[in-house]
Design an enzyme around this catalytic site. Structure first.
Site, PDB file in Angstrom:
ATOM      1  N   ARG A   1       5.334   1.219  13.676  1.00  0.00           N
ATOM      2  CA  ARG A   1       5.337   2.662  13.919  1.00  0.00           C
ATOM      3  C   ARG A   1       6.570   3.012  14.736  1.00  0.00           C
ATOM      4  O   ARG A   1       6.648   2.734  15.929  1.00  0.00           O
ATOM      5  CB  ARG A   1       4.053   3.083  14.645  1.00  0.00           C
ATOM      6  CG  ARG A   1       2.800   2.917  13.784  1.00  0.00           C
ATOM      7  CD  ARG A   1       2.902   3.742  12.531  1.00  0.00           C
ATOM      8  NE  ARG A   1       1.613   3.923  11.882  1.00  0.00           N
ATOM      9  CZ  ARG A   1       1.448   4.625  10.788  1.00  0.00           C
ATOM     10  NH1 ARG A   1       2.473   5.211  10.219  1.00  0.00           N
ATOM     11  NH2 ARG A   1       0.253   4.753  10.250  1.00  0.00           N
TER      12      ARG A   1
ATOM     13  N   GLU B   1      -2.845   0.866  -0.186  1.00  0.00           N
ATOM     14  CA  GLU B   1      -2.624   0.055   1.010  1.00  0.00           C
ATOM     15  C   GLU B   1      -3.391  -1.259   1.015  1.00  0.00           C
ATOM     16  O   GLU B   1      -2.978  -2.199   1.684  1.00  0.00           O
ATOM     17  CB  GLU B   1      -2.954   0.854   2.273  1.00  0.00           C
ATOM     18  CG  GLU B   1      -1.971   1.977   2.530  1.00  0.00           C
ATOM     19  CD  GLU B   1      -2.116   2.618   3.901  1.00  0.00           C
ATOM     20  OE1 GLU B   1      -2.966   2.178   4.703  1.00  0.00           O
ATOM     21  OE2 GLU B   1      -1.367   3.568   4.158  1.00  0.00           O
TER      22      GLU B   1
ATOM     23  N   GLU C   1       7.743   3.900  -1.085  1.00  0.00           N
ATOM     24  CA  GLU C   1       8.952   3.078  -0.993  1.00  0.00           C
ATOM     25  C   GLU C   1       9.385   2.778   0.439  1.00  0.00           C
ATOM     26  O   GLU C   1      10.098   1.803   0.684  1.00  0.00           O
ATOM     27  CB  GLU C   1      10.100   3.710  -1.776  1.00  0.00           C
ATOM     28  CG  GLU C   1      10.591   5.027  -1.219  1.00  0.00           C
ATOM     29  CD  GLU C   1      11.725   5.614  -2.034  1.00  0.00           C
ATOM     30  OE1 GLU C   1      12.517   6.357  -1.441  1.00  0.00           O
ATOM     31  OE2 GLU C   1      11.825   5.330  -3.241  1.00  0.00           O
TER      32      GLU C   1
END
Length: 180
Positions: free
Chosen positions: A63, A95, A139
């Site tokens: 993150r 995911e 992507e």
């Protein structure tokens, strides 16, 4: 007392790929004026996915805003016009490589109501099926799949590897349902 703040004028100061930021001039309940910086977000979903072996599926990802890697439940942004349940299934498949025929709505909550309007819709499933062919991630998205028990997840909360509210909430939700 009426706590409502009346918006006098609003100015868009940034528009990005995901968020918009606006500056509002408001009249406060006491009649004085002030400004509010507001982040506008399209909303998101998160999925509590539990395997037949009673393990919770997590994704590990970097993150940038925090400059650290976190372990989180699968989640993603709502696309324009997309219903939250559709987004939840799409994100679960992209995911994790799993799908489900049973996605149950748990709740929704605002992430940071002091400055943002982002809302997260939370779903759960324990009826997972492995996809024959894994779907492609965005992507610019890189994740590592993890399957953890409640006690392993709690340890990651203590270590601040799980350090976001939606994921900590998910672990507590499963504990409140008696998952061990």
């Amino acid at each position: 007392m009426n706590f409502e703040e009346k918006t006098n004028k609003s100015k868009n100061i940034f528009e990005g790929r995901i968020i918009k930021v606006q500056l509002d001039e408001v009249t406060l309940p006491n009649g004085k004026t002030s400004t509010r910086e507001i982040v506008k977000h399209p909303g998101a979903v998160a999925i509590i996915a539990v395997t037949e072996n009673n393990k919770i599926i997590f994704v590990k990802q970097y993150r940038k805003a925090l400059e650290k890697t976190l372990v989180e439940i699968p989640a993603g942004k709502l696309e324009k016009g997309e219903e939250p349940e559709v987004t939840a299934l799409r994100e679960l498949e992209e995911e994790t490589g799993y799908t489900t025929d049973e996605l149950n709505y748990v709740t929704s909550f605002y992430t940071s109501p002091g400055f943002a309007d982002e809302i997260i819709y939370l779903y759960e499933t324990n009826k997972l099926k492995k996809l024959e062919e894994k779907k492609e991630l965005d992507e610019d998205e890189f994740v590592e799949l993890m399957e953890l028990s409640i006690s392993e997840a709690e340890q990651l909360i203590k270590n601040q590897e799980i350090h976001d509210v939606k994921t900590a909430f998910a672990v507590q939700f499963l504990k409140s349902k008696g998952m061990r």
